[in-house]
Each structure stands twice: as C-alpha cells, then as structure tokens.
Design a protein around this motif. Structure first.
Motif, PDB file in Angstrom:
ATOM      1  N   CYS A  38       0.828  -1.195   0.000  1.00 44.96           N
ATOM      2  CA  CYS A  38       0.000   0.000   0.000  1.00 44.96           C
ATOM      3  C   CYS A  38       0.871   1.255   0.000  1.00 44.96           C
ATOM      4  O   CYS A  38       1.801   1.366   0.790  1.00 44.96           O
ATOM      5  CB  CYS A  38      -0.894  -0.026   1.233  1.00 44.96           C
ATOM      6  SG  CYS A  38      -2.001   1.377   1.336  1.00 44.96           S
ATOM      7  N   CYS A  74      -0.719   3.436   3.469  1.00 42.31           N
ATOM      8  CA  CYS A  74      -0.357   3.089   4.845  1.00 42.31           C
ATOM      9  C   CYS A  74       0.919   2.251   4.924  1.00 42.31           C
ATOM     10  O   CYS A  74       1.435   2.005   6.002  1.00 42.31           O
ATOM     11  CB  CYS A  74      -1.511   2.353   5.545  1.00 42.31           C
ATOM     12  SG  CYS A  74      -1.775   0.670   4.989  1.00 42.31           S
ATOM     13  N   SER A 110       1.492  -0.871   4.371  1.00 40.66           N
ATOM     14  CA  SER A 110       1.446  -2.287   4.722  1.00 40.66           C
ATOM     15  C   SER A 110       1.378  -3.182   3.485  1.00 40.66           C
ATOM     16  O   SER A 110       0.951  -2.754   2.413  1.00 40.66           O
ATOM     17  CB  SER A 110       0.257  -2.563   5.653  1.00 40.66           C
ATOM     18  OG  SER A 110      -0.934  -2.250   5.000  1.00 40.66           O
ATOM     19  N   CYS A 116      -5.593  -2.528  -0.644  1.00 38.45           N
ATOM     20  CA  CYS A 116      -4.931  -2.777   0.633  1.00 38.45           C
ATOM     21  C   CYS A 116      -5.925  -3.380   1.622  1.00 38.45           C
ATOM     22  O   CYS A 116      -7.026  -2.861   1.794  1.00 38.45           O
ATOM     23  CB  CYS A 116      -4.378  -1.463   1.176  1.00 38.45           C
ATOM     24  SG  CYS A 116      -3.684  -1.614   2.828  1.00 38.45           S
ATOM     25  N   GLN A 168      -5.443  -3.542   4.806  1.00 40.32           N
ATOM     26  CA  GLN A 168      -5.402  -2.799   6.069  1.00 40.32           C
ATOM     27  C   GLN A 168      -6.319  -1.585   6.034  1.00 40.32           C
ATOM     28  O   GLN A 168      -7.118  -1.368   6.921  1.00 40.32           O
ATOM     29  CB  GLN A 168      -3.968  -2.338   6.366  1.00 40.32           C
ATOM     30  CG  GLN A 168      -2.983  -3.479   6.525  1.00 40.32           C
ATOM     31  CD  GLN A 168      -3.376  -4.474   7.616  1.00 40.32           C
ATOM     32  OE1 GLN A 168      -3.754  -4.082   8.710  1.00 40.32           O
ATOM     33  NE2 GLN A 168      -3.302  -5.761   7.298  1.00 40.32           N
ATOM     34  N   CYS A 169      -6.171  -0.756   4.985  1.00 38.92           N
ATOM     35  CA  CYS A 169      -6.922   0.505   4.972  1.00 38.92           C
ATOM     36  C   CYS A 169      -7.894   0.605   3.792  1.00 38.92           C
ATOM     37  O   CYS A 169      -8.647   1.557   3.698  1.00 38.92           O
ATOM     38  CB  CYS A 169      -5.954   1.687   4.967  1.00 38.92           C
ATOM     39  SG  CYS A 169      -5.086   1.889   3.403  1.00 38.92           S
TER      40      CYS A 169
HETATM   41 ZN   LIG Z   1      -3.189   0.646   3.161  1.00 34.03          ZN
END
Ligand SMILES: [Zn+2]
Length: 133
Positions: free
Chosen positions: A73, A76, A78, A89, A91-92
């Motif tokens: 990503c 962020c 990750s 992504c 995560q976000c």
């Molecule tokens: Zn992300």
C-alpha cells in the motif's frame, strides 16, 4: 502460441541446469505462476509435451504452483494479499497499491536424476527466475 514459446525457454533453462549438475534426466519441473502472469496454466500444460519432446525433460512431470498476489500500500505502507481482480490494501482499503508479486512465472525447482542412482534431489540450488517479459 505464447505458451509454447514460454515452455521452450523454460526447457532451455532446465537443460542448462541439467548440464550444470551433470545429471542425465529430469523427473519433475516445478513452475510457480502468479494469476497476473498472463499465462494460462492449462495451455502451458498442453504446450509442455511438445516443448519437452527430444529434450532432457521429456517425460518429466510438470508441476504448476499458483503464487499469491501481494500488494504494498502506498497510503499506509502495509503489505497484504490481494485478489487478482481487486488489488486493494487489506489494512486501509486503499486502491493505491503497487504489485509485489503475482505477475511472475518462475522456474522454482528441477528434480534431477543421475544414472544409475536416480535419487538426487537438487532442489535448493536450482531456484532461478524465469523471466517472460
Ligand atoms: Zn493501506
């Protein structure tokens, strides 16, 4: 036919590994394939007997392992697994990601056989990238 050309360069790579290790035959070839490689596993399997005929790999088993799609990503930072048709992504949820893996076609390992003792497994040494681009 795209897959046949890929198979043929795969064969020449296998042949140089075989020469390097002084082996007589190949029992199996393991190829790692990302879903975004643009290569059809089934077409590669179909092309394989044609490409391997008359080579050291004739009669060897072709194993195709599907590799995961991974993205990084840019929002962020990750890294996560992603679907081939949804590179977001985990995560976000951002879609601003860069592809880490999933578009490659790799020669992962070649199982070699030496006459008369056909049992040598030289897997670790033989991992090499097979570049199709
Ligand atoms: Zn992300």
């Amino acid at each position: 036919m795209h897959e046949l050309a890929i198979c043929q360069s795969l064969m020449s790579q296998v042949e140089s590994i075989v020469l390097e290790h002084n082996a007589q035959c190949v029992s199996s070839i393991k190829v790692g394939m990302g879903p975004l490689s643009g290569v059809e596993a089934q077409l590669l399997k179909n092309a394989y007997p044609i490409a391997s005929a008359g080579t050291v790999a004739e009669g060897a088993e072709l194993i195709i392992e599907e590799l995961p799609v991974r993205v990084k990503c840019t929002q962020c930072g990750s890294e996560s697994d992603a679907l081939p048709n949804k590179l977001v992504c985990k995560q976000c949820g951002a879609w601003q990601t860069s592809l880490l893996s999933g578009d490659e076609l790799l020669l992962m390992s070649v199982e070699l056989e030496r006459e008369p003792a056909c049992s040598d497994d030289l897997n670790e040494a033989d991992k090499s990238e097979f570049n199709i681009h």
